[in-house]
Design an enzyme around this catalytic site. Structure first.
Site, PDB file in Angstrom:
ATOM      1  N   SER A 142      11.215  -3.795   1.767  1.00 18.59           N
ATOM      2  CA  SER A 142      11.143  -2.881   0.632  1.00 18.59           C
ATOM      3  C   SER A 142      12.355  -1.562   1.511  1.00 18.59           C
ATOM      4  CB  SER A 142      10.350  -1.652   0.445  1.00 18.59           C
ATOM      5  OG  SER A 142       9.595  -1.475   1.921  1.00 18.59           O
ATOM      6  N   LYS A 143      12.820  -1.052   0.683  1.00 13.92           N
ATOM      7  CA  LYS A 143      13.934  -0.157   0.947  1.00 13.92           C
ATOM      8  C   LYS A 143      13.850   1.021   1.920  1.00 13.92           C
ATOM      9  CE  LYS A 143      14.926   1.730  -2.714  1.00 13.92           C
ATOM     10  NZ  LYS A 143      15.684   1.403  -4.472  1.00 13.92           N
ATOM     11  N   ARG A 144      11.960   1.434   1.988  1.00 15.12           N
ATOM     12  CA  ARG A 144      11.423   2.397   2.790  1.00 15.12           C
ATOM     13  C   ARG A 144      11.656   1.991   4.283  1.00 15.12           C
ATOM     14  NH1 ARG A 144       6.641   3.773   1.658  1.00 15.12           N
ATOM     15  NH2 ARG A 144       6.409   2.220   0.292  1.00 15.12           N
ATOM     16  N   LYS A 145      11.607   0.553   4.296  1.00 18.91           N
ATOM     17  CA  LYS A 145      11.502  -0.015   5.741  1.00 18.91           C
ATOM     18  C   LYS A 145      12.386  -0.798   6.090  1.00 18.91           C
ATOM     19  CE  LYS A 145       6.332   0.259   5.393  1.00 18.91           C
ATOM     20  NZ  LYS A 145       5.279  -0.467   4.860  1.00 18.91           N
ATOM     21  N   ASN A 146      13.267  -0.866   5.322  1.00 17.35           N
ATOM     22  CA  ASN A 146      14.247  -1.744   5.810  1.00 17.35           C
ATOM     23  C   ASN A 146      15.637  -1.515   4.493  1.00 17.35           C
ATOM     24  OD1 ASN A 146      14.261  -4.077   7.870  1.00 17.35           O
ATOM     25  ND2 ASN A 146      12.263  -4.591   7.143  1.00 17.35           N
TER      26      ASN A 146
END
Ligand code: GLU
Length: 487
Positions: free
Chosen positions: A257-261
């Site tokens: 996901s965008k938040r983590k990668n």
């Protein structure tokens, strides 16, 4: 294998609702490798049934990013092909026609429930601990009632009549049999109230009409596949072979996901990850060439492609690993090749500089650069004098006096020199340190800051050679002035 087994045809089916996603490229590599291995066809299909969220800009960015990462498709919205159109928004009449066919066969029904009622049903069922699907109210309507509502123009959807009992099964090529009880499957909406198809209808109709032999997609779609299998049955069509690839995951094993990668391919391109490193990385997340071979090209993958080498355990998207791999590819290049890549995008604002100088500089950073976007940051001081604090000139455990003496002696020694090669500079300056009884490291540190304006830089003597005598002596003078003000 399915009914179309005489020819392998696979498709990658992105939805153009955002930036090009690494997960799509990852699946695409498997489509590509398998199709090439089997001498089959690789189709790119744009699934833009979500009219509100789909955009042409997103579609264009996706195509461009897929091409960048090395995917080449045989049929698609840009290259055409005999099974077009390849954009679902241009096929809406086809889906309506097939929905009608299911209605006529009694395999689907009109649903007149309002969104409010459906929300209510969902709440009620949840409260009762039932699966949150539709309660099938409209499935019981008589033909006359249906006709009356249709004549009155009541908004409606078309739903699949899922069998109430029994089970649906399919064989996943890498996972084996997947079986689900029909009682757990919702009466899936096929046509929305605006007449547009849902993903499920459009996907099945297209996979059939485009003669797709193998559907390769991420495992998050597994729960949709029984619905698709039921649709194939309702149409009386042979389903394709299904392959659900393990999802790319964040470190905590959640779906990437965008938040983590970063998930956009554009980000990786902007950062200067090489497309060959990117595809190697994505490929090795789901597939292995052999125990000890981590660095491999798309050609190797095609040549050795078999499904039993697919790893079904959730692969973790590890940026550090990608960076390492990128470094491997960068270091395998000659300075000329590396510079060419830097200039291509371009990743530098120094494109107007002399090629010899750019090359010389590139040689010096070749071992250290991890992403091409670092080029300017790593090399800036070759092209301009950067500001630095006078105090930076002072090596650890030394004082301002030492700096002034060291710089002055170095200047005097070098001023009249004809030779400005790295070897000459090294020999001369080492000699100076020895004669004066100075720590070599201390002298070099003072010189490094004076010449490169930084405490960490490319190798000192090579750097001085590239900068040239005139520039170096001027920088040494500037440093001497700065040092004069130090106490
Ligand atoms: N449009 C779906 C996606 O965005 C495709 C899923 C499939 O391959 O069936 O991933």
């Amino acid at each position: 294998m399915g009914g179309y087994c005489d020819r392998v045809r696979v498709r990658l089916a992105p939805s153009p609702t955002g930036p090009p996603h690494v997960g799509n490229a990852y699946i695409g590599l498997f489509d590509y490798a398998f199709a090439r291995r089997e001498g089959g066809d690789f189709i790119l299909r744009i699934e833009d049934t979500d009219r509100e969220r789909s955009t042409r800009e997103s579609e264009e960015a996706i195509l461009e990013a897929f091409r960048w990462v090395g995917l080449e498709w045989d049929e698609g919205p840009d290259v055409g092909g005999p099974y077009g159109p390849y954009r679902q928004s241009e096929r809406f009449d086809i889906y309506r026609q097939y929905a009608r066919q299911l209605l006529e066969a009694g395999a689907a029904y009109h649903c007149f429930c309002t969104p409010e009622r459906l929300a209510d049903v969902r709440k009620r069922r949840q409260a009762q601990g039932l699966p949150s699907g539709y309660d099938r109210l409209c499935r019981q309507l008589s033909e006359e009632e249906v006709q009356r509502k249709l004549d009155a123009g009541v908004r409606h959807t078309v739903r699949l009549k899922v069998p109430l009992d029994g089970e649906t099964r399919f064989e996943d090529l890498v996972r084996g049999a997947v079986i689900i009880r029909n009682s757990e499957i919702d009466d899936q909406v096929l046509l929305k109230s605006d007449g547009f198809p849902t993903y499920h209808l459009a996907c099945v109709v297209d996979d059939h009409l485009m003669e797709i032999s193998h559907v390769i997609r991420a495992e998050e779609w597994i729960s949709s596949t029984p619905k698709h299998v039921l649709l194939y049955e309702a149409f009386g069509w042979e389903p394709p072979v299904f392959i659900h690839m393990p999802l790319l995951r964040n470190k905590d094993r959640s779906k990437i996901s965008k938040r983590k990668n970063p998930t956009s391919l554009l980000w990786y391109r902007e950062q200067g990850f090489l497309p060959e490193a990117m595809r190697n990385f994505l490929a090795m997340k789901g597939w292995s060439l052999g125990e000890d071979r981590e660095v491999f090209g798309l050609g190797d993958m095609v040549e050795n492609f078999t499904w039993d080498r697919v790893k079904t355990s959730g692969p973790v998207f590890d940026l550090k690993k990608l960076e390492w791999l990128n470094g491997e590819y960068l270091r395998a290049m000659t300075a000329e090749e590396l510079l060419q890549r830097v200039l291509q995008e371009p990743y530098t604002r120094r494109a107007g500089e002399r090629v010899e100088k750019l090359l010389a500089v590139t040689r010096l950073i070749r071992e250290r650069i991890k992403r091409l976007c670092e080029f300017d940051e790593l090399t800036n001081f070759f092209f301009e004098r950067e500001p630095y604090e006078a105090a930076d000139l002072i090596p650890k455990k030394h004082d301002a006096d030492f700096v002034r003496r060291a710089l002055r002696e170095a200047c005097e020694l070098l001023e009249d020199s004809e030779d400005w090669s790295a070897e000459f500079l090294e020999g001369t300056l080492r000699g100076l340190a020895e004669r004066q009884g100075w720590k070599r490291g201390a002298l070099y540190m003072a010189l490094r800051v004076a010449v490169t304006c930084r405490r960490v830089s490319t190798p000192l003597f090579e750097t001085m050679e590239v900068l040239g005598k005139h520039e170096c002596l001027e920088r040494l003078q500037t440093a001497l002035h700065k040092a004069a003000a130090l106490d």
